[in-house]
Design an enzyme around this catalytic site. Structure first.
Site, PDB file in Angstrom:
ATOM      1  N   HIS A 149     100.145  27.167  -2.686  1.00  0.00           N
ATOM      2  CA  HIS A 149     100.268  25.721  -2.884  1.00  0.00           C
ATOM      3  C   HIS A 149      99.225  24.964  -2.063  1.00  0.00           C
ATOM      4  O   HIS A 149      98.502  24.102  -2.581  1.00  0.00           O
ATOM      5  CB  HIS A 149     101.685  25.277  -2.476  1.00  0.00           C
ATOM      6  CG  HIS A 149     101.928  23.801  -2.543  1.00  0.00           C
ATOM      7  ND1 HIS A 149     102.764  23.232  -3.468  1.00  0.00           N
ATOM      8  CD2 HIS A 149     101.440  22.765  -1.801  1.00  0.00           C
ATOM      9  CE1 HIS A 149     102.777  21.912  -3.297  1.00  0.00           C
ATOM     10  NE2 HIS A 149     101.982  21.617  -2.281  1.00  0.00           N
ATOM     11  N   GLU A 150      99.124  25.296  -0.776  1.00  0.00           N
ATOM     12  CA  GLU A 150      98.172  24.582   0.086  1.00  0.00           C
ATOM     13  C   GLU A 150      96.732  24.901  -0.301  1.00  0.00           C
ATOM     14  O   GLU A 150      95.861  24.033  -0.214  1.00  0.00           O
ATOM     15  CB  GLU A 150      98.419  24.943   1.554  1.00  0.00           C
ATOM     16  CG  GLU A 150      99.786  24.517   2.077  1.00  0.00           C
ATOM     17  CD  GLU A 150     100.066  23.040   1.891  1.00  0.00           C
ATOM     18  OE1 GLU A 150      99.119  22.235   1.921  1.00  0.00           O
ATOM     19  OE2 GLU A 150     101.241  22.683   1.686  1.00  0.00           O
ATOM     20  N   HIS A 174      95.365  22.656  -2.978  1.00  0.00           N
ATOM     21  CA  HIS A 174      94.974  21.302  -2.579  1.00  0.00           C
ATOM     22  C   HIS A 174      93.474  21.203  -2.284  1.00  0.00           C
ATOM     23  O   HIS A 174      92.917  20.108  -2.254  1.00  0.00           O
ATOM     24  CB  HIS A 174      95.786  20.854  -1.360  1.00  0.00           C
ATOM     25  CG  HIS A 174      97.174  20.387  -1.715  1.00  0.00           C
ATOM     26  ND1 HIS A 174      97.414  19.551  -2.772  1.00  0.00           N
ATOM     27  CD2 HIS A 174      98.377  20.647  -1.153  1.00  0.00           C
ATOM     28  CE1 HIS A 174      98.718  19.308  -2.859  1.00  0.00           C
ATOM     29  NE2 HIS A 174      99.319  19.968  -1.893  1.00  0.00           N
ATOM     30  N   GLU A 205     101.266  17.305  -6.484  1.00  0.00           N
ATOM     31  CA  GLU A 205     102.180  18.276  -5.895  1.00  0.00           C
ATOM     32  C   GLU A 205     102.840  19.132  -6.978  1.00  0.00           C
ATOM     33  O   GLU A 205     103.085  20.323  -6.763  1.00  0.00           O
ATOM     34  CB  GLU A 205     103.249  17.563  -5.049  1.00  0.00           C
ATOM     35  CG  GLU A 205     102.701  16.803  -3.854  1.00  0.00           C
ATOM     36  CD  GLU A 205     102.073  17.723  -2.822  1.00  0.00           C
ATOM     37  OE1 GLU A 205     102.317  18.944  -2.863  1.00  0.00           O
ATOM     38  OE2 GLU A 205     101.330  17.220  -1.961  1.00  0.00           O
ATOM     39  N   ASP A 252     102.732  23.066  -6.996  1.00  0.00           N
ATOM     40  CA  ASP A 252     103.951  23.888  -7.044  1.00  0.00           C
ATOM     41  C   ASP A 252     103.872  24.911  -8.170  1.00  0.00           C
ATOM     42  O   ASP A 252     104.130  26.102  -7.974  1.00  0.00           O
ATOM     43  CB  ASP A 252     105.178  22.988  -7.263  1.00  0.00           C
ATOM     44  CG  ASP A 252     105.651  22.303  -5.982  1.00  0.00           C
ATOM     45  OD1 ASP A 252     105.267  22.768  -4.899  1.00  0.00           O
ATOM     46  OD2 ASP A 252     106.395  21.321  -6.079  1.00  0.00           O
TER      47      ASP A 252
END
Length: 722
Positions: free
Chosen positions: A571-572, A575, A624, A628
């Site tokens: 997930h990170e 980004h 987000e 996810d």
């Protein structure tokens, strides 16, 4: 006849002789070698086939063995306590994983509290740690905070002493005005209280990300929301008035005067609130902050002596009228200045009382139980009036741990990392991250909507990202974390010790920003539970407090680590690429395919039912949501590859979940929390959507849980973004 039989027999023998007969010796040897090689291949194939059949029978028929170590039994207990296996996973997987006994478990909150218990054990056993001179102050401060007998015996005396240092106030009958800017400067620099605005030192959110003094909107004790009903708003003001009256009485104020000063303070707060510009409005106007000099701000908001107040607050910085600062709401400061000038011209005493009453709220953690109970009752009443969840009650030790970790972070960070993030945990966490990163790279190489040039840039960014794991470099090397805390003076009065720590912490933060710092500045302490991606440092950060049970442990089944911690890591990492998803962020990409995937994902999330009273803003949460959904897919891809090349997978005993089912169960565990407790400013979707959205978008989930076609978790169509 004889010759004919002989000839006949001879002919029959020639037809049946072996291939070697009639060959030269060299040819015969070659044929023999070929025959032996062929027999070896056939034998190997037979053994391999039998082995595969046995493996399929044992692994797929009987399943992998259960993990029966203490950490796995603890994890099993946690899953059984937090989930509700009577719910059909194909119709409501959130309740299956998170709903137990008509309540929702909160995994992150539980982990936060467990980390505080770890810190408590450290603070209550100073003899178990090798401490440098000065570091014992952390343990002395904690013990002083826990000495409620001494705090209760002192009562309001230490607070009255603080008020006298500020010149007193009209309610005490002993008031020597120091001047507005003198009082404001003392409040900001010595007591950490900012009654009309907030001032802090932080890197700019845009390049070059240099540290700069920032002036922001104030924080209010009461939720003065713009869309509250008149009746509710009136009740809130009534409760706040009761609270202020109680504070004034506890401080020995004349009851006949307390009410007037409380009314005046509420009036000032209400008018200040009317001046605020909502964040959404400033965002739309492109005015998240404006760079001005101190001199320019002095002209626009002249009631505050900005240079002297900021110089006192941010010592040892050297400020001048031309020093640049970032202002988040310039119009608010202009209006605030005019309001304060009017109040000063009418009655200086009411303004002094407003500042003192606000200070009491700021210092409440260091005051006796009467002040803390007044603050607790106010918060509980406000939650009831705004339909918020009940105010949780925490033991005294937890508050003392929070104050200790804030003031003595260097010492406690090193001890926490030493206690919870040893070499085996570090190695296992980094290995997991490496596999997740490789899976992301593989996925990027096959992404259909990305052009080749953008693909190369994206792959380069992923390859060059820094990973910060566990704790800052200095915390992992205890000698670098040594602090003497020379500027902290612990006093018999806990309030005075508390204030000394407030000043020391602010000075330490300022010094850290002024010094050249080659490493990433962590935004969370090692005991934090929030991972993040730092744009300015191009680094993904996973604190030790997050890489703990029930999300991660070297002894867990791989399915648990990949499903929980692995999904967070993926997930990170996504980004890093979030700019590609914005309009115009990837001009050479297949815009039609990209927008189609984003629209598909938006509709996918909008199709799910939400709990009563829970709202969802897809435009605010789309980044987000994409992270996810992609994070789950990448973690599953990495896990599948791990299963292919490495044996030895285990599962949890008595849970009746296959490894891949356990993977999905562990992913959902990270998202467990009560939807009603979500902050309205949170850019994540409600927790039910964070579970159902990604899992229902995974064909593997429906396959491994055997969900009938058309159920909530096995929809007719899915989206492919990452």
């Amino acid at each position: 006849m004889g010759p004919e039989r002989a000839s006949g027999v001879g002919t029959r023998q020639r037809r049946e002789r072996s291939p070697e007969e009639g060959l030269s010796p060299v040819q015969s040897r070659r044929w023999a070698m070929a025959r032996r090689a062929l027999m070896a291949v056939l034998s190997f194939s037979l053994v391999l086939g039998i082995s595969l059949l046995l493996w399929a029978y044992v692994f797929r028929g009987c399943g992998p063995p259960p993990c029966k170590t203490p950490v796995c039994w603890d994890l099993l207990d946690h899953y059984l306590a937090s989930g509700n296996t009577s719910v059909d996973p194909c119709t409501d997987f959130f309740s299956f994983a998170c709903g137990k006994a008509n309540r929702t478990s909160n995994s992150l909150q539980a982990l936060k509290e467990e980390n505080k218990r770890r810190l408590r054990r450290i603070l209550e056993a100073p003899g178990a740690w090798p401490l440098a001179p000065g570091e014992e102050k952390a343990f002395q401060f904690y013990n002083s905070c826990m000495d409620t007998g001494a705090i209760e015996a002192a009562g309001a005396g230490p607070l009255r002493q603080v008020i006298e240092e500020l010149g007193g106030w009209p309610l005490s009958g002993n008031w020597t005005p120091l001047g507005f800017n003198h009082t404001l400067s003392l409040l900001m620099s010595q007591y950490g209280h900012f009654p009309f605005f907030r001032a802090y030192l932080r890197p700019l959110p845009t390049p070059p990300h240099v540290p700069v003094i920032q002036i922001d909107q104030p924080e209010f004790d009461i939720p003065l929301k713009r869309k509250l009903e008149v009746k509710t708003y009136t009740q809130i003001l009534r409760e706040y008035l009761t609270y202020l009256n109680r504070l004034g009485t506890l401080l020995g104020g004349d009851p006949s005067k307390v009410q007037d000063h409380a009314f005046s303070s509420i009036s000032i707060t209400s008018r200040l609130f009317q001046f605020l510009s909502p964040l959404e409005q400033r965002w739309a106007q492109g005015k998240l902050f404006q760079m001005v000099t101190i001199d320019q701000l002095q002209e626009m908001a002249p009631v505050v002596d900005w240079l002297s107040c900021l110089q006192a607050t941010f010592t040892p910085m050297s400020l001048s009228p031309s020093h640049p600062i970032a202002v988040h709401d310039l119009e608010y400061l202009k209006n605030m200045s005019q309001l304060v000038e009017k109040e000063l011209s009418k009655d200086r005493g009411f303004l002094q009382s407003h500042m003192i009453l606000g200070l009491v709220g700021t210092l409440s953690p260091a005051l006796d139980s009467k002040f803390q109970e007044a603050h607790r009752v106010l918060n509980q009443k406000l939650r009831e009036l705004t339909d918020g969840p009940p105010l949780p009650t925490y033991p005294r030790w937890m508050m003392c741990v929070e104050e200790s970790e804030a003031f003595f972070e260097p010492t406690l960070a090193a001890l926490f990392a030493q206690e919870t993030f040893g070499r085996s945990t570090q190695s296992a966490a980094m290995e997991l991250f490496t596999v997740i990163k490789e899976a992301l790279i593989t996925r990027l190489q096959r992404l259909p909507w990305v052009d080749e040039e953008t693909r190369k840039e994206a792959l380069n960014k992923v390859a060059q990202v820094q990973v910060k794991m566990g704790a800052p470099e200095w915390a992992l090397k205890p000698d670098l974390a040594r602090q003497k805390y020379h500027d902290i003076q612990l006093q018999p009065s806990f309030l005075q010790s508390f204030l000394s720590c407030v000043r020391s912490r602010r000075a330490r933060i300022i010094r850290s920003f002024l010094q050249p710092f080659p490493h990433h500045r962590w935004q969370v302490p090692p005991w934090g539970v929030n991972a993040y991606y730092s744009v300015s440092d191009h680094a993904v950060v996973f604190p030790a407090g997050l890489l703990q049970p029930p999300f991660f442990h070297p002894g867990y089944p791989r399915a648990v680590n990949f499903g929980a911690a692995g999904s967070i890591m993926a997930h990170e990492m996504l980004h890093i690429l979030y700019q590609l998803l914005f309009p115009g962020g990837c001009p050479a990409c297949d815009t039609r395919a990209l927008q189609g995937a984003l629209l598909c994902l938006e509709r996918h999330y909008a199709s799910f039912p939400l709990p009563k009273g829970i709202s969802f803003n897809g435009s605010r949460t789309f980044l987000e949501n994409a992270a996810d959904t992609g994070g789950l897919a990448i973690a599953l891809q990495a896990y599948n590859k791990r299963l292919l090349w490495y044996r030895g997978e285990t599962t949890l005993p008595h849970l009746d979940l296959s490894p891949r089912q356990l993977f999905f169960r562990s992913y959902a565990q990270v998202m467990c929390r009560d939807p009603s407790t979500q902050d309205p400013r949170d850019t994540h979707s409600p927790p039910t959507l964070r579970v159902h959205g990604p899992l229902s978008n995974s064909p593997a989930f429906a396959r491994h849980f055997q969900c009938p076609h058309g159920t909530l978790m096995n929809p007719s169509s899915r989206c492919q973004l990452w």
